[in-house]
Design an enzyme around this catalytic site. Structure first.
Site, short mmCIF file in Angstrom:
data_model
loop_
_atom_site.label_atom_id
_atom_site.label_comp_id
_atom_site.label_asym_id
_atom_site.label_seq_id
_atom_site.Cartn_x
_atom_site.Cartn_y
_atom_site.Cartn_z
N HIS A 82 0.84 30.68 -30.13
CA HIS A 82 1.79 29.99 -31.00
C HIS A 82 1.03 29.45 -32.20
CE1 HIS A 82 5.15 27.53 -32.32
NE2 HIS A 82 4.25 26.61 -32.59
N ASP A 161 15.50 20.24 -26.71
CA ASP A 161 14.67 20.27 -27.92
C ASP A 161 15.48 20.69 -29.14
OD1 ASP A 161 12.13 20.28 -29.44
OD2 ASP A 161 12.67 22.39 -29.65
N ARG A 168 15.89 14.89 -35.36
CA ARG A 168 14.65 14.43 -36.00
C ARG A 168 14.60 14.85 -37.46
NH1 ARG A 168 10.58 17.41 -32.73
NH2 ARG A 168 9.09 16.57 -34.21
N SER A 183 7.81 19.26 -28.29
CA SER A 183 8.81 20.23 -28.75
C SER A 183 8.25 21.66 -28.63
CB SER A 183 9.17 19.89 -30.20
OG SER A 183 9.85 20.94 -30.83
N LYS A 187 9.03 24.64 -25.24
CA LYS A 187 9.55 26.00 -25.44
C LYS A 187 8.57 27.04 -24.89
CE LYS A 187 10.37 24.69 -29.63
NZ LYS A 187 10.76 24.32 -30.99
N1 URA Z 1 7.94 23.12 -34.55
C1 URA Z 1 8.62 22.84 -33.42
O1 URA Z 1 8.99 23.72 -32.66
N2 URA Z 1 8.87 21.55 -33.16
C2 URA Z 1 8.49 20.54 -33.96
O2 URA Z 1 8.74 19.40 -33.65
C3 URA Z 1 7.78 20.86 -35.13
C4 URA Z 1 7.53 22.17 -35.40
#
Ligand code: URA
Length: 425
Positions: A82, A161, A168, A183, A187
């Site tokens: 990621h 999320d 947010r 977050s 995932k």
């Molecule tokens: N990318 C995400 O998936 N979550 C965040 O909070 C910031 C960037």
């Protein structure tokens, strides 16, 4: 439990219990905690931070809000990467097939770009026919057949999320490191990968502008991975200048194909190989085929073609080309000592490569080709940057964001981060 007690506890600097956190996330996902209450809690977290047990429990609760993928029927170990996102960051495109060519399976659930950093799905959709949405059964089929799948994350993964991130975004609470880390990791853990390598970018074109912030984010994500039994490693890498020469969807696909053909810009090749070696080692395949050999012998390119074809794409079809071009010429002879990633990223976005709102389309051909990178010699009047857009009206605003984004000096050495700054385990 009561949302107001949880908010008050966090506001006053207390550590939330795992039960409080599990209840809060579940109640918010069900709609039993109001948006204004969650907004207040997110702000208290932004101001007071979270301890390691809190951030791990928060991540677990977000994972528990949805489905968890299961790849245990695959014949190979799974490993994924990621990136926190950057300008010209097309690394997933050569990396996923490369790692698959070396014996691992790469199940990558990706997103679309918003703002000046592009999304992997937008880049791949520049390939004619390629399809981002797959059912779980199709994903498994592509993974088994080719070793790599890059597709859109379904709505069932970490729905808490999805809801919290949208909140947010409009309440000034995106920048909290524990909220960003949980977050991303919720995932990735729900995606079910067996090992994870994080590419945490640092510099003007990245989410994290400074090294201390990037280090804290990387350490927090590695700690979450470890607490969840997921082998996680992070590299801190430079995003003070664009990565590679191409910025923009189809331009980045073309550059990725050059890398898979054994060529391509040296920084893209170096980072792709470093991440591939980390992904293989994390999956217990360190002694598998060396990724540099898989680029040289064409096996990574073979996987790329199979992977694109399996998702409806034609890997040999011509890529979309923008209708209009504008050349930025070097204003002086000397050394390019600075090419600011943020300036170039915003320019590419204004040319149409990125979107301002989630529902906007992107232009596949739009973007920028950099003819020089920091440290290169340039000659007055020769092309420095080529700008591509579908519409001439896009150029003036893009040129505005390039104003002051580069420096040419008679002599000098750029003051840049090394490409790979550090490794966090
Ligand atoms: N990318 C995400 O998936 N979550 C965040 O909070 C910031 C960037």
């Amino acid at each position: 439990m009561d949302a107001i007690d949880v908010i008050r506890a966090k506001r006053d600097g207390a550590e939330l219990t795992p039960d409080q956190i599990a209840w809060t996330i579940a109640a918010y996902t069900r709609g039993d905690i109001a948006e204004e209450q969650m907004s207040s809690l997110a702000m208290a977290i932004l101001l007071n931070g979270m301890t390691r047990p809190e951030v791990s429990a928060w991540t677990q609760a977000m994972i528990d809000s949805g489905d968890r993928m299961d790849w245990s029927s695959l014949s190979r170990p799974t490993t994924d990467k990621h990136s926190t996102g950057g300008v010209g960051d097309k690394i997933t495109l050569p990396l996923a097939p490369l790692v698959a060519a070396c014996g691992a399976a790469v199940p990558q659930l990706s997103g679309r770009g918003l703002g000046h950093t592009g999304g992997t799905l937008d880049k791949l959709e520049a390939v004619p026919g390629w399809r981002a949405s797959l059912s779980p059964a199709e994903m498994l089929g592509v993974l088994e057949e080719t070793g790599a799948v890059v597709c859109a994350a379904g709505t069932g993964l970490a729905p808490a999320d999805r809801k919290l991130y949208a909140l947010r975004d409009v309440t000034g609470t995106v920048e909290s490191i524990p909220l960003i880390a949980s977050s991303i990791m919720s995932k990735k853990i729900a995606e079910g990968t067996g090992a994870l390598v994080l590419d945490v970018k640092v510099g003007s074109g990245a989410f994290m502008k400074t090294l201390p912030d990037a280090r804290e984010l990387a350490e927090t994500m590695v700690a979450i991975g470890t607490d969840h039994g997921l082998h996680t490693v992070a590299l801190l890498t430079a995003m003070d200048r664009p990565l590679g020469n191409a910025v923009g969807n189809a331009l980045e696909v073309a550059e990725s194909v050059e890398v898979l053909a054994g060529g391509g810009p040296s920084d893209v090749v170096e980072l792709t190989l470093a991440l591939a070696r980390e992904m293989l080692a994390a999956a217990g395949l360190a002694s598998a085929k060396d990724p540099a050999d898989a680029l040289r012998d064409g096996s990574a390119m073979d996987v790329w073609r199979r992977m694109i074809t399996a998702q409806g794409g034609d890997p040999l079809a011509p890529l979309p080309v923008a209708r209009e071009t504008h050349e930025v010429l070097a204003p002086a002879t000397g050394v390019l000592t600075r090419l600011d990633a943020f300036g170039v990223g915003v320019a590419a976005w204004r040319l149409g490569a990125g979107r301002a709102r989630k529902e906007d389309p992107v232009s596949f051909g739009a973007g920028i080709l950099c003819h020089a990178k920091p440290g290169d010699k340039v000659t007055k009047g020769r092309p420095l940057l080529s700008l591509y857009a579908d519409d001439m009206d896009r150029f003036p605003r893009a040129l505005e964001s390039l104003d002051g984004a580069y420096t040419i000096e008679e002599t000098g050495t750029p003051d840049l981060h090394p490409l790979i700054i550090d490794r966090i385990t």
